[in-house]
Design a protein around this motif. Structure first.
Motif, mmCIF file in Angstrom:
data_model
loop_
_atom_site.group_PDB
_atom_site.id
_atom_site.type_symbol
_atom_site.label_atom_id
_atom_site.label_comp_id
_atom_site.label_asym_id
_atom_site.label_seq_id
_atom_site.Cartn_x
_atom_site.Cartn_y
_atom_site.Cartn_z
ATOM 1 N N VAL A 145 4.119 -0.817 3.676
ATOM 2 C CA VAL A 145 3.719 0.575 3.423
ATOM 3 C C VAL A 145 4.865 1.291 2.716
ATOM 4 C CG1 VAL A 145 2.916 2.720 4.463
ATOM 5 C CG2 VAL A 145 2.310 0.530 5.518
ATOM 6 N N LEU A 146 4.593 1.742 1.470
ATOM 7 C CA LEU A 146 5.656 2.382 0.687
ATOM 8 C C LEU A 146 5.984 3.780 1.206
ATOM 9 C CD1 LEU A 146 4.640 1.462 -2.982
ATOM 10 C CD2 LEU A 146 6.349 0.362 -1.515
ATOM 11 N N GLY A 147 5.001 4.440 1.791
ATOM 12 C CA GLY A 147 5.208 5.820 2.222
ATOM 13 C C GLY A 147 4.963 6.806 1.102
ATOM 14 N N GLY A 148 4.165 6.414 0.103
ATOM 15 C CA GLY A 148 3.863 7.287 -1.032
ATOM 16 C C GLY A 148 3.909 6.509 -2.326
ATOM 17 N N VAL A 149 3.803 7.201 -3.445
ATOM 18 C CA VAL A 149 3.952 6.577 -4.759
ATOM 19 C C VAL A 149 4.987 7.364 -5.553
ATOM 20 C CG1 VAL A 149 1.678 5.479 -4.961
ATOM 21 C CG2 VAL A 149 1.932 7.899 -5.516
ATOM 22 N N LEU A 150 5.537 6.715 -6.556
ATOM 23 C CA LEU A 150 6.500 7.399 -7.431
ATOM 24 C C LEU A 150 5.816 8.580 -8.094
ATOM 25 C CD1 LEU A 150 8.128 4.331 -9.253
ATOM 26 C CD2 LEU A 150 9.122 5.720 -7.422
ATOM 27 N N SER A 151 6.463 9.720 -8.099
ATOM 28 C CA SER A 151 5.854 10.898 -8.711
ATOM 29 C C SER A 151 6.954 11.810 -9.214
ATOM 30 C CB SER A 151 4.989 11.622 -7.671
ATOM 31 O OG SER A 151 4.497 12.812 -8.219
ATOM 32 N N VAL A 162 0.855 -1.196 0.000
ATOM 33 C CA VAL A 162 0.000 0.000 0.000
ATOM 34 C C VAL A 162 0.888 1.242 0.000
ATOM 35 C CG1 VAL A 162 -1.995 -1.046 1.146
ATOM 36 C CG2 VAL A 162 -0.156 -0.092 2.525
ATOM 37 N N ALA A 163 0.301 2.370 -0.431
ATOM 38 C CA ALA A 163 1.073 3.614 -0.479
ATOM 39 C C ALA A 163 1.207 4.218 0.911
ATOM 40 C CB ALA A 163 0.403 4.603 -1.436
ATOM 41 N N ASP A 164 0.145 4.051 1.720
ATOM 42 C CA ASP A 164 0.048 4.867 2.930
ATOM 43 C C ASP A 164 -0.587 4.082 4.069
ATOM 44 O OD1 ASP A 164 0.198 8.089 3.148
ATOM 45 O OD2 ASP A 164 -1.186 7.215 4.602
ATOM 46 N N VAL A 165 -0.319 4.496 5.304
ATOM 47 C CA VAL A 165 -0.936 3.843 6.464
ATOM 48 C C VAL A 165 -2.465 3.921 6.377
ATOM 49 C CG1 VAL A 165 -1.109 3.868 8.980
ATOM 50 C CG2 VAL A 165 1.066 4.350 7.901
ATOM 51 N N ALA A 166 -2.978 5.037 5.819
ATOM 52 C CA ALA A 166 -4.432 5.184 5.688
ATOM 53 C C ALA A 166 -5.015 4.073 4.816
ATOM 54 C CB ALA A 166 -4.767 6.550 5.099
ATOM 55 N N ASP A 167 -4.270 3.671 3.771
ATOM 56 C CA ASP A 167 -4.736 2.604 2.888
ATOM 57 C C ASP A 167 -4.758 1.267 3.616
ATOM 58 O OD1 ASP A 167 -4.742 4.581 0.946
ATOM 59 O OD2 ASP A 167 -2.709 4.118 0.311
ATOM 60 N N LEU A 168 -3.751 1.051 4.463
ATOM 61 C CA LEU A 168 -3.710 -0.169 5.288
ATOM 62 C C LEU A 168 -4.957 -0.227 6.172
ATOM 63 C CD1 LEU A 168 -0.575 -1.298 7.345
ATOM 64 C CD2 LEU A 168 -2.869 -1.496 8.240
ATOM 65 N N TRP A 169 -5.262 0.877 6.827
ATOM 66 C CA TRP A 169 -6.445 0.909 7.701
ATOM 67 C C TRP A 169 -7.725 0.658 6.898
ATOM 68 C CZ3 TRP A 169 -6.406 4.873 12.291
ATOM 69 C CH2 TRP A 169 -5.232 4.701 13.041
ATOM 70 N N ALA A 170 -7.792 1.258 5.694
ATOM 71 C CA ALA A 170 -8.995 1.095 4.862
ATOM 72 C C ALA A 170 -9.181 -0.370 4.475
ATOM 73 C CB ALA A 170 -8.883 1.970 3.616
ATOM 74 N N LEU A 171 -8.083 -1.048 4.100
ATOM 75 C CA LEU A 171 -8.192 -2.465 3.716
ATOM 76 C C LEU A 171 -8.570 -3.315 4.923
ATOM 77 C CD1 LEU A 171 -5.170 -2.766 1.265
ATOM 78 C CD2 LEU A 171 -7.581 -3.065 0.702
ATOM 79 N N LEU A 175 -0.516 -5.655 -5.239
ATOM 80 C CA LEU A 175 -0.240 -4.223 -5.327
ATOM 81 C C LEU A 175 -1.551 -3.459 -5.149
ATOM 82 C CD1 LEU A 175 2.209 -4.372 -8.357
ATOM 83 C CD2 LEU A 175 2.815 -4.070 -5.952
ATOM 84 N N ALA A 176 -1.823 -3.014 -3.937
ATOM 85 C CA ALA A 176 -3.070 -2.292 -3.644
ATOM 86 C C ALA A 176 -2.802 -0.804 -3.713
ATOM 87 C CB ALA A 176 -3.603 -2.712 -2.278
#
Lengths: 201, 201
Positions: free
Chosen positions: A109-115, A88-97, A144-145
């Protein structure tokens, strides 16, 4: 407010509460009032809970989740499937799943996405630790969520490429019509993805 | 949530945040995440501001307002008109009137309104202190800024009766069409009050 109606301590509390998501200047004032009026029942326990969490919260060195223990609660949970790893990109996504309760896996937790536009490269994310974890923990499937955005999908492709040599299945979330969604409110991209990925009934 | 996704400290923080007005279980979780992620920029100052306010907040013995000093900021403000006293039910009403900025007066917070159904009698409110304050401070006008509810108006009548002997003008807020209000959305009582209190243009 034209004049100071209360001491600077209360004004400061209102200003800080207003920075929480979901609270604006007006609702922060209501929240501060509720705290002041429920001094013993709400303000004291909330202050204690915040101080407690503030002192204890750490980043899990295994997965990047934030919790009061390291390894975090999820990594410590022996009941989770060992061969599954959800990126997941973020802790918030972990909580959502976890709220969805649809899987019983560990996370990374990646801590973001490539940008490229925001200057976020592979070295800014927890990607090296993901790759070494996949090898060390003998992960069977990496899910890959990541968000269905350009940056999310770029990140998914990048990780897929890195894992190409490993003995691991790499999957991503299905794209399609959201549950409860009406077709005429959906964008063309979602409809096209839903048609491409149509399933037999 | 089916499983514990974080330590009990974080769950407790979420539960307490959810008790703030304007935050539900879901937005409390978002607020907790924002706090956890902005540990130094938001969580630490908010914890300090709460602890500071918690330690300092007192009820003003003059007017019943809540503040970090006694007499409160409003009572200490020498720039306010001395002969005007605004009676409000609650600290929230005081803050609302200060936001409006329509007057520059001192306040008297009753701590509620008379409510026979809820067992709130005159002794439960700061009415005796109001009466003695009106006499001692030589107040010229008492503005009853109480809600246009049955209990609010009962309280207004009760206070008016008590002040009948004193050399003081007693007024109440005008009733009528709210600014920006449309006539066909208003109830009959408001419309009737607005017609009764019509003013010449």
């Amino acid at each position: 407010m034209p004049r100071a109606v209360a001491g600077p301590e209360i004004e400061r509390l209102v200003q800080l509460l207003a920075r929480l998501p979901g609270l604006g200047p007006r609702s922060a004032r209501r929240a501060a009032l509720a705290l002041i009026k429920k001094r013993e029942a709400l303000m004291a326990p909330l202050t204690a809970a915040l101080a407690d969490a503030l002192a204890k919260i750490v980043v899990c060195r295994t997965c990047g989740n934030m919790d009061v223990c390291d390894p975090c609660t999820v990594c410590q949970d022996a009941g989770r499937e060992r061969h599954l790893l959800v990126v997941v990109a973020d802790v918030a996504d972990l909580w959502a799943l976890e709220r969805a309760g649809a899987l019983n896996a560990r996370y990374h937790v990646l801590g973001g996405v490539l940008s490229p536009l925001d200057g976020v490269g592979p070295d800014d994310l927890n990607i090296p630790s993901l790759i070494s974890r996949v090898h060390q923990d003998q992960i069977g499937e990496v899910i890959l969520a990541l968000g269905a955005t350009v940056d999310g999908q770029t990140t998914a492709h990048y990780i897929t490429d890195l894992l190409r040599g490993a003995q691991v299945r790499v999957t991503r979330l299905a794209q399609g019509v959201p549950v409860g969604g009406e077709l005429d409110y959906l964008d063309e991209g979602t409809l096209a993805a839903a048609i491409r990925a149509r399933t037999q009934v």
